[in-house]
Design an enzyme around this catalytic site. Structure first.
Site, PDB file in Angstrom:
ATOM      1  N   ALA A  22      -3.028   1.032  13.026  1.00  0.00           N
ATOM      2  CA  ALA A  22      -4.347   1.169  12.356  1.00  0.00           C
ATOM      3  C   ALA A  22      -5.075   0.208  13.308  1.00  0.00           C
ATOM      4  CB  ALA A  22      -4.412   0.890  10.992  1.00  0.00           C
ATOM      5  N   ARG A  62       2.523   8.068   6.923  1.00  0.00           N
ATOM      6  CA  ARG A  62       2.810   8.207   8.487  1.00  0.00           C
ATOM      7  C   ARG A  62       4.453   7.706   8.620  1.00  0.00           C
ATOM      8  NH1 ARG A  62      -0.688   3.262  10.264  1.00  0.00           N
ATOM      9  NH2 ARG A  62      -0.285   2.622   8.047  1.00  0.00           N
ATOM     10  N   THR A  84       3.789   1.574  -1.152  1.00  0.00           N
ATOM     11  CA  THR A  84       4.666   1.470  -2.385  1.00  0.00           C
ATOM     12  C   THR A  84       3.573   1.965  -3.508  1.00  0.00           C
ATOM     13  OG1 THR A  84       5.944  -0.379  -1.447  1.00  0.00           O
ATOM     14  CG2 THR A  84       5.885   0.051  -4.184  1.00  0.00           C
ATOM     15  N   PHE A  86      -3.688  -0.554   6.892  1.00  0.00           N
ATOM     16  CA  PHE A  86      -4.029  -1.942   6.871  1.00  0.00           C
ATOM     17  C   PHE A  86      -5.224  -1.859   6.023  1.00  0.00           C
ATOM     18  CE2 PHE A  86      -2.124  -2.561  11.040  1.00  0.00           C
ATOM     19  CZ  PHE A  86      -1.162  -3.367  10.545  1.00  0.00           C
ATOM     20  N   LYS A  97       0.882  -1.269   0.006  1.00  0.00           N
ATOM     21  CA  LYS A  97       0.083  -0.019  -0.076  1.00  0.00           C
ATOM     22  C   LYS A  97       0.909   1.354  -0.155  1.00  0.00           C
ATOM     23  CE  LYS A  97      -2.895  -0.103   3.271  1.00  0.00           C
ATOM     24  NZ  LYS A  97      -2.086   0.842   4.212  1.00  0.00           N
TER      25      LYS A  97
END
Length: 639
Positions: free
Chosen positions: A343, A112, A90, A374, A88
């Protein structure tokens, strides 16, 4: 406004096979961060340089650009992941590089900051991968500008204040406490520290001279009378250390008789991290820090950081941390790296102020990508119900990142584990497993559309994916209501490999924006809110609350916190609380074992089952590979 930033650059001479992440990152010389700042329109007094490749950006930019329209706002979520992760971060970086370096758009990426726990543990870093990374990745994955250290310092100062206050109250009379909290001057006069006025206001005592307090008022003022069994605030450390999960403090000779069982959380699980991520200004952060609830008095009063007199000191420790960190991608597009709440045990999104700043800097024809942790049932749900409520922002589009590997796992494929070879089901074509696993992705698409957000599915390409599997996924996603579904090969090709994804996102953002549809109303009861998430997002049959959870919900509602949103803490590996239930389980019972309050961050978080708030190290942690080359001074082995 002119298109694109002048600092963007296309990658050349892409290598095959793709080298390691750190080799790629160290092969690209970062542009001067001052040059990036100039290109995006920052003034010299709006940026603080931390060396040549990272900087902090002042929130005063928001005031200067307050009349400028916001850009397009895109949230990036994902399929329920395998333990290996589905790329995600990337994909977020690759999409940014495609929009900026290849499609000529002004784009900003908001991600983040990673914890050092996973960096040295199992997962590794979080700067992206392959030819889609934030650089320098070593700076990104390690200390950066010290924000996480600031959070740790503030958190542990507050934790020390809690136990110290209980110690002093247990060993002193009301008069002695009053004498030390408001010591007399030579002329007998006394003064309240400014933060003390907040406690007086809370108590309904409207006096500015300590000498005017009655004996009863003095007692109320000085004695917090914290019930140690209700303390929820724990110490933190940014290391995966399982042996700190449960400890006993107060075992020194001078603290004998004041022992207490407590434990540590990992720093990114601190409420102060969530406060940082959800604050909209320095003033807002000060208020949130002050109203953090650390426990309950024996009389039922919620005890806050400001009751302890420490809210201002915490803000001082966090004053630089609230400024987002400016970095860049391999292809020169700007990135804000800011805040890093998990998360599964927090709300899992980067900061509100980073998104707000980025949206103003790109202007109305630009694009801002913000990542939600996630699967979309966790990070994206909390993005909508918590983050968007705090910011008032509304996304134009959602990108859901999927992989054929994850679809096969949800379709009945064998367990996938880090450090072990993939079973043959994942390395050979298997259309049936892919078809079966589409139930998981289909639900994420439906849930996201139910929020009123159009969905673009990004199918992150892996080496074993076949054309037939790819075409099946794209077809099924469109049938499920996705605005579009496209294959992306940004790991191997950088922004060039995500051009089609970028074009799909642009088209989705051109559609009329619709109002957000939240999962619940804030005036619903806390139990109704949890059930709304469980039934509408997870597809549970019902929710089962433990007796302890019921008592805490009743206490929080009686203390006036019933109107807060909920942040469900559960496994990231299933829609249910059982990580082994893959695919799209339904009609299960969601167990709520405990409920905690994050009054400063502004949410209640119910815990499903046993959730560890500090991870442990595996048998072979990532730190085995990490070292420093003494000849070059470069870090090696970081992933």
């Amino acid at each position: 406004m002119a298109s694109s930033w002048r600092t963007v650059r296309k990658l050349e001479k892409l290598q095959k096979p793709v080298p390691s992440d750190i080799e790629i990152a160290q092969s690209i010389e970062p542009l001067s961060i001052k040059e990036i700042g100039d290109a995006i329109g920052l003034k010299d007094d709006e940026i603080d340089l931390y060396g040549p490749s990272k900087a902090k950006v002042h929130l005063s930019v928001l005031e200067r650009l307050k009349t400028r329209d916001d850009g397009n706002y895109i949230v990036v979520g994902g399929i329920t992941p395998t333990p290996l992760g589905e790329g995600k971060s990337t994909t977020t970086v690759g999409l940014s590089q495609s929009l900026g370096a290849h499609l000529g758009k002004k784009v900003f990426t908001c991600v983040r900051q990673p914890s050092q726990g996973p960096t040295f543990g199992i997962k590794g870093g979080a700067a992206g991968g392959g030819y889609s990374q934030v650089i320098p990745m070593e700076e990104f994955n390690l200390h950066l500008t010290g924000d996480i250290h600031a959070i740790g310092a503030a958190n542990n100062l507050l934790a020390a204040a809690i136990d110290t206050r209980m110690f002093h109250e247990a060993t002193q009379s009301d008069e002695a406490l009053f004498r030390r909290l408001c010591p007399p001057n030579k002329d007998g006069s006394r003064r309240f520290a400014p933060v003390m006025l907040r406690r007086l206001e809370k108590l309904g005592i409207h006096k500015n001279d300590p000498n005017e307090l009655t004996t009863e008022e003095r007692s109320k003022f000085v004695r917090l009378d914290i019930d140690p069994d209700t303390i929820t605030f724990r110490r933190v450390v940014d290391v995966n250390d399982r042996f700190l999960r449960k400890i006993t403090i107060g075992q020194g000779e001078t603290e004998k008789g004041h022992e207490r069982v407590t434990g540590f959380d990992i720093t990114v699980a601190s409420e102060i991290m969530a406060v940082l991520a959800l604050s909209t200004s320095l003033r807002d952060m000060r208020e949130r820090l002050g109203r953090m609830v650390v426990g309950t008095s024996k009389g039922g009063e919620a005890i806050t950081a400001d009751d302890l007199g420490i809210g201002g000191a915490l803000t001082v420790l966090m004053k630089d941390a609230i400024m987002p960190n400016l970095m860049q991608t391999l292809e020169g597009t700007p990135v804000f790296v800011h805040a890093g709440p998990f998360a599964n045990i927090a709300h899992g999104n980067s900061s509100v102020v980073a998104d707000m700043l980025a949206l103003k800097l790109v202007g109305n024809d630009g694009y801002v990508l913000t990542e939600a942790g996630f699967g979309a049932d966790i990070g994206l749900e909390k993005f909508v119900n918590i983050k968007c409520r705090a910011s008032g922002l509304v996304p134009n589009c959602a990108v859901i990142v999927a992989t054929i590997r994850a679809l096969k796992m949800h379709g009945g494929g064998p367990q996938v584990s880090a450090g072990t070879p993939l079973p043959h089901e994942y390395t050979q074509e298997n259309l049936q497993l892919v078809e079966n696993g589409m139930c998981n992705l289909r639900r994420h698409i439906a849930n996201t559309r139910a929020f009123g957000i159009p969905v673009v599915v990004a199918l992150n390409k892996f080496q074993y994916d076949t054309d037939a599997e790819i075409q099946l996924v794209i077809k099924r996603c469109k049938e499920a209501g996705a605005f579009d579904a496209v294959l992306a090969d940004h790991w191997a090709q950088g922004g060039q490999g995500a051009i089609e994804l970028g074009q799909a996102v642009i088209r989705a953002c051109q559609a009329a924006k619709t109002p957000l549809r939240f999962s619940y109303a804030l005036d619903d009861s806390l139990i109704e809110k949890v059930k709304a998430i469980a039934k509408n997002v997870y597809k549970a049959k019902d929710v089962e609350f433990s007796e302890d959870a019921k008592r805490k919900i009743e206490r929080y509602q009686s203390q006036g916190f019933g109107n807060l949103p909920v942040c469900v803490a559960k496994t990231q590996y299933s829609f249910s609380a059982d990580a082994s239930l893959k695919g799209a389980p339904e009609n299960f019972i969601l167990p709520i074992k405990d409920v905690r309050l994050s009054a400063g961050a502004g949410f209640i978080y119910p815990l499903c089952g046993e959730m560890q708030t500090i991870p442990g190290l595996p048998t072979r942690p990532a730190y085995y590979e990490i070292d420093l080359d003494p000849e070059t001074g470069k870090i090696v082995g970081l992933s």
